[in-house]
Design a protein around this motif. Structure first.
Motif, PDB file in Angstrom:
ATOM      1  N   GLU A  40       0.844  -1.199   0.000  1.00  0.00           N
ATOM      2  CA  GLU A  40       0.000   0.000   0.000  1.00  0.00           C
ATOM      3  C   GLU A  40       0.876   1.244   0.000  1.00  0.00           C
ATOM      4  O   GLU A  40       1.968   1.205   0.562  1.00  0.00           O
ATOM      5  N   PRO A  41       0.399   2.385  -0.521  1.00  0.00           N
ATOM      6  CA  PRO A  41      -0.823   2.414  -1.312  1.00  0.00           C
ATOM      7  C   PRO A  41      -0.627   1.609  -2.594  1.00  0.00           C
ATOM      8  O   PRO A  41       0.443   1.648  -3.181  1.00  0.00           O
ATOM      9  N   GLY A  43      -1.622  -2.295  -4.724  1.00  0.00           N
ATOM     10  CA  GLY A  43      -1.971  -3.692  -4.499  1.00  0.00           C
ATOM     11  C   GLY A  43      -3.143  -4.194  -5.328  1.00  0.00           C
ATOM     12  O   GLY A  43      -3.478  -5.375  -5.275  1.00  0.00           O
ATOM     13  N   SER A  44      -3.795  -3.293  -6.073  1.00  0.00           N
ATOM     14  CA  SER A  44      -4.839  -3.664  -7.043  1.00  0.00           C
ATOM     15  C   SER A  44      -4.752  -2.593  -8.123  1.00  0.00           C
ATOM     16  O   SER A  44      -4.227  -1.507  -7.859  1.00  0.00           O
ATOM     17  N   PRO A  45      -5.260  -2.865  -9.341  1.00  0.00           N
ATOM     18  CA  PRO A  45      -5.105  -1.846 -10.392  1.00  0.00           C
ATOM     19  C   PRO A  45      -5.666  -0.475  -9.999  1.00  0.00           C
ATOM     20  O   PRO A  45      -5.015   0.565 -10.202  1.00  0.00           O
ATOM     21  N   GLY A  46      -6.841  -0.456  -9.392  1.00  0.00           N
ATOM     22  CA  GLY A  46      -7.439   0.829  -9.003  1.00  0.00           C
ATOM     23  C   GLY A  46      -6.599   1.532  -7.942  1.00  0.00           C
ATOM     24  O   GLY A  46      -6.355   2.744  -8.006  1.00  0.00           O
ATOM     25  N   ALA A  47      -6.126   0.751  -6.964  1.00  0.00           N
ATOM     26  CA  ALA A  47      -5.344   1.353  -5.883  1.00  0.00           C
ATOM     27  C   ALA A  47      -3.975   1.810  -6.372  1.00  0.00           C
ATOM     28  O   ALA A  47      -3.430   2.794  -5.867  1.00  0.00           O
ATOM     29  N   GLU A  48      -3.418   1.120  -7.368  1.00  0.00           N
ATOM     30  CA  GLU A  48      -2.129   1.565  -7.924  1.00  0.00           C
ATOM     31  C   GLU A  48      -2.308   2.909  -8.651  1.00  0.00           C
ATOM     32  O   GLU A  48      -1.417   3.761  -8.630  1.00  0.00           O
ATOM     33  N   ALA A  49      -3.465   3.092  -9.299  1.00  0.00           N
ATOM     34  CA  ALA A  49      -3.725   4.384  -9.961  1.00  0.00           C
ATOM     35  C   ALA A  49      -3.810   5.493  -8.914  1.00  0.00           C
ATOM     36  O   ALA A  49      -3.280   6.594  -9.100  1.00  0.00           O
ATOM     37  N   ILE A  50      -4.453   5.189  -7.798  1.00  0.00           N
ATOM     38  CA  ILE A  50      -4.546   6.188  -6.712  1.00  0.00           C
ATOM     39  C   ILE A  50      -3.153   6.434  -6.127  1.00  0.00           C
ATOM     40  O   ILE A  50      -2.803   7.561  -5.769  1.00  0.00           O
ATOM     41  N   ARG A  51      -2.330   5.365  -6.017  1.00  0.00           N
ATOM     42  CA  ARG A  51      -0.966   5.530  -5.493  1.00  0.00           C
ATOM     43  C   ARG A  51      -0.214   6.616  -6.264  1.00  0.00           C
ATOM     44  O   ARG A  51       0.451   7.459  -5.693  1.00  0.00           O
ATOM     45  N   HIS A  52      -0.346   6.530  -7.578  1.00  0.00           N
ATOM     46  CA  HIS A  52       0.358   7.498  -8.415  1.00  0.00           C
ATOM     47  C   HIS A  52      -0.076   8.925  -8.068  1.00  0.00           C
ATOM     48  O   HIS A  52       0.751   9.831  -7.946  1.00  0.00           O
ATOM     49  N   MET A  53      -1.363   9.105  -7.858  1.00  0.00           N
ATOM     50  CA  MET A  53      -1.856  10.456  -7.522  1.00  0.00           C
ATOM     51  C   MET A  53      -1.356  10.895  -6.146  1.00  0.00           C
ATOM     52  O   MET A  53      -1.079  12.059  -5.911  1.00  0.00           O
ATOM     53  N   LEU A  54      -1.240   9.932  -5.233  1.00  0.00           N
ATOM     54  CA  LEU A  54      -0.837  10.280  -3.861  1.00  0.00           C
ATOM     55  C   LEU A  54       0.643  10.608  -3.734  1.00  0.00           C
ATOM     56  O   LEU A  54       1.027  11.450  -2.929  1.00  0.00           O
ATOM     57  N   ALA A  64      -5.000  17.680   3.754  1.00  0.00           N
ATOM     58  CA  ALA A  64      -4.890  16.540   4.665  1.00  0.00           C
ATOM     59  C   ALA A  64      -6.131  15.654   4.565  1.00  0.00           C
ATOM     60  O   ALA A  64      -6.040  14.423   4.603  1.00  0.00           O
ATOM     61  N   ARG A  65      -7.309  16.278   4.404  1.00  0.00           N
ATOM     62  CA  ARG A  65      -8.550  15.501   4.356  1.00  0.00           C
ATOM     63  C   ARG A  65      -8.672  14.713   3.062  1.00  0.00           C
ATOM     64  O   ARG A  65      -9.033  13.537   3.052  1.00  0.00           O
ATOM     65  N   ALA A  66      -8.349  15.366   1.942  1.00  0.00           N
ATOM     66  CA  ALA A  66      -8.426  14.665   0.649  1.00  0.00           C
ATOM     67  C   ALA A  66      -7.426  13.510   0.621  1.00  0.00           C
ATOM     68  O   ALA A  66      -7.740  12.418   0.130  1.00  0.00           O
ATOM     69  N   GLU A  67      -6.242  13.758   1.168  1.00  0.00           N
ATOM     70  CA  GLU A  67      -5.203  12.718   1.183  1.00  0.00           C
ATOM     71  C   GLU A  67      -5.675  11.493   1.984  1.00  0.00           C
ATOM     72  O   GLU A  67      -5.540  10.347   1.525  1.00  0.00           O
ATOM     73  N   ALA A  68      -6.263  11.725   3.150  1.00  0.00           N
ATOM     74  CA  ALA A  68      -6.734  10.603   3.980  1.00  0.00           C
ATOM     75  C   ALA A  68      -7.833   9.824   3.263  1.00  0.00           C
ATOM     76  O   ALA A  68      -7.877   8.585   3.323  1.00  0.00           O
ATOM     77  N   LEU A  69      -8.717  10.535   2.562  1.00  0.00           N
ATOM     78  CA  LEU A  69      -9.793   9.862   1.824  1.00  0.00           C
ATOM     79  C   LEU A  69      -9.240   9.036   0.669  1.00  0.00           C
ATOM     80  O   LEU A  69      -9.720   7.940   0.383  1.00  0.00           O
ATOM     81  N   LEU A  70      -8.206   9.564  -0.006  1.00  0.00           N
ATOM     82  CA  LEU A  70      -7.609   8.812  -1.120  1.00  0.00           C
ATOM     83  C   LEU A  70      -6.942   7.533  -0.612  1.00  0.00           C
ATOM     84  O   LEU A  70      -7.075   6.472  -1.229  1.00  0.00           O
ATOM     85  N   PHE A  71      -6.217   7.627   0.514  1.00  0.00           N
ATOM     86  CA  PHE A  71      -5.619   6.407   1.074  1.00  0.00           C
ATOM     87  C   PHE A  71      -6.706   5.393   1.436  1.00  0.00           C
ATOM     88  O   PHE A  71      -6.565   4.189   1.197  1.00  0.00           O
ATOM     89  N   ALA A  72      -7.802   5.893   2.025  1.00  0.00           N
ATOM     90  CA  ALA A  72      -8.886   4.985   2.431  1.00  0.00           C
ATOM     91  C   ALA A  72      -9.551   4.357   1.204  1.00  0.00           C
ATOM     92  O   ALA A  72      -9.926   3.174   1.224  1.00  0.00           O
ATOM     93  N   ALA A  73      -9.696   5.148   0.129  1.00  0.00           N
ATOM     94  CA  ALA A  73     -10.308   4.620  -1.099  1.00  0.00           C
ATOM     95  C   ALA A  73      -9.407   3.566  -1.734  1.00  0.00           C
ATOM     96  O   ALA A  73      -9.874   2.503  -2.171  1.00  0.00           O
ATOM     97  N   ALA A  74      -8.097   3.846  -1.770  1.00  0.00           N
ATOM     98  CA  ALA A  74      -7.159   2.867  -2.320  1.00  0.00           C
ATOM     99  C   ALA A  74      -7.232   1.571  -1.513  1.00  0.00           C
ATOM    100  O   ALA A  74      -7.259   0.465  -2.063  1.00  0.00           O
ATOM    101  N   ARG A  75      -7.298   1.716  -0.193  1.00  0.00           N
ATOM    102  CA  ARG A  75      -7.348   0.528   0.696  1.00  0.00           C
ATOM    103  C   ARG A  75      -8.635  -0.259   0.461  1.00  0.00           C
ATOM    104  O   ARG A  75      -8.616  -1.497   0.449  1.00  0.00           O
ATOM    105  N   ALA A  76      -9.753   0.432   0.276  1.00  0.00           N
ATOM    106  CA  ALA A  76     -11.032  -0.262   0.050  1.00  0.00           C
ATOM    107  C   ALA A  76     -10.930  -1.145  -1.187  1.00  0.00           C
ATOM    108  O   ALA A  76     -11.359  -2.310  -1.182  1.00  0.00           O
ATOM    109  N   ASP A  77     -10.329  -0.615  -2.252  1.00  0.00           N
ATOM    110  CA  ASP A  77     -10.195  -1.384  -3.499  1.00  0.00           C
ATOM    111  C   ASP A  77      -9.225  -2.550  -3.312  1.00  0.00           C
ATOM    112  O   ASP A  77      -9.485  -3.667  -3.781  1.00  0.00           O
TER     113      ASP A  77
END
Ligand SMILES: Nc1ncnc2c1ncn2[C@@H]1O[C@H](COP(=O)(O)OP(=O)(O)O)[C@@H](O)[C@H]1O
Ligand SMILES: Cc1cn([C@H]2C[C@H](O)[C@@H](COP(=O)(O)OP(=O)(O)O)O2)c(=O)[nH]c1=O
Length: 208
Positions: A40-41, A43-54, A64-77
């Motif tokens: 992480e961030p 571990g799945s195609p969707g989460a890897e795309a979010i990793r790049h943004m993070l 700080a809030r958007a960043e925490a939500l993106l990590f949580a979204a990547a983790r959910a996927d």
């Protein structure tokens, strides 16, 4: 047959998480177990795309809030697409970082630990590892390991100042102190093989 297990490795940058994840994976495979190594961030195609943004772009790219939500979204996927299916077919899953990284990096400023746990409840139904290892090294040692690997090329979050990284390490140590059943501190100093042996000792009760 004992159930499949989900294990996470945590700690600051350069403490040896990736090295130990590979070593642990090799030991478990040699025992005939199917092992999925993930991170992480990502571990799945969707989460890897979010990793790049993070991890790329300007330091102030995300609040700080958007960043925490993106990590949580990547983790959910990651949980939904990679971790749960692997566990369901009986594989062990080893993850380089998981929820406790969000608690340590995102949950000690504008947002609290409770906020991060709430995001995890929403994103991943509160799913937790069976065991979490916190690799601990004196500050200077982790820094010099990370430097020998990356030079000056750290990512958006790794590049924060040393006071930030000290607070992150203190948070990890606190999780190990207050959630001793799941979270185990591991001395990450010395030879890699010695660290792997320490990890295996703390995993013995879960092994088949
Ligand atoms: N026990 C060890 N002793 C010395 N160097 C190590 C050890 N474990 C890992 N390293 C080296 O330190 C650097 C950081 O290790 P790595 O596993 O990538 O850490 P992390 O994933 O925690 O950032 C790498 O260059 C790695 O080869
Ligand atoms: C999973 C996760 C990582 N991070 C940060 C920690 C790292 O600085 C960065 C990328 O992690 P990683 O690629 O694992 O870096 P390293 O190998 O140096 O440990 O993302 C968070 O801030 N929150 C999180 O929830």
């Amino acid at each position: 047959m004992r159930p499949a297990r989900f294990i996470s490795l945590e700690g600051g940058e350069g403490v040896g998480k990736s090295t130990q994840l590979r070593a642990l994976g090799a030991v478990l495979r040699a025992r005939g177990m199917e092992v999925v190594e993930t991170r992480e961030p990502g571990g799945s195609p969707g989460a890897e795309a979010i990793r790049h943004m993070l991890l790329t772009g300007a330091a102030d790219r995300w609040s700080a809030r958007a960043e925490a939500l993106l990590f949580a979204a990547a983790r959910a996927d990651h949980v939904e697409k990679t971790i749960r299916p692997a566990l369901q077919r009986g594989a062990w899953v080893l993850s380089d970082r998981f929820l406790d990284s969000s608690r340590a990096y995102q949950g000690m400023g504008e947002l609290t630990d409770e906020d991060i746990l709430t995001l995890h409840r929403i994103g991943s139904a509160g799913f937790l590892p069976d065991r979490t290892f916190i690799l601990m090294l004196p500050e200077g040692e982790a820094e010099s390991r990370a430097y020998s690997r990356d030079g000056d090329g750290s990512d958006r979050i790794g590049g924060r100042d040393s006071a930030f990284h000290r607070r992150v390490s203190q948070s990890f140590a606190r999780f190990a102190a207050i959630e001793a059943d799941r979270v185990r501190p591991i001395d990450a100093s010395g030879e890699a093989a010695a660290v792997t042996a320490r990890l295996l000792r703390e995993l013995e009760d879960l092994l088949p």
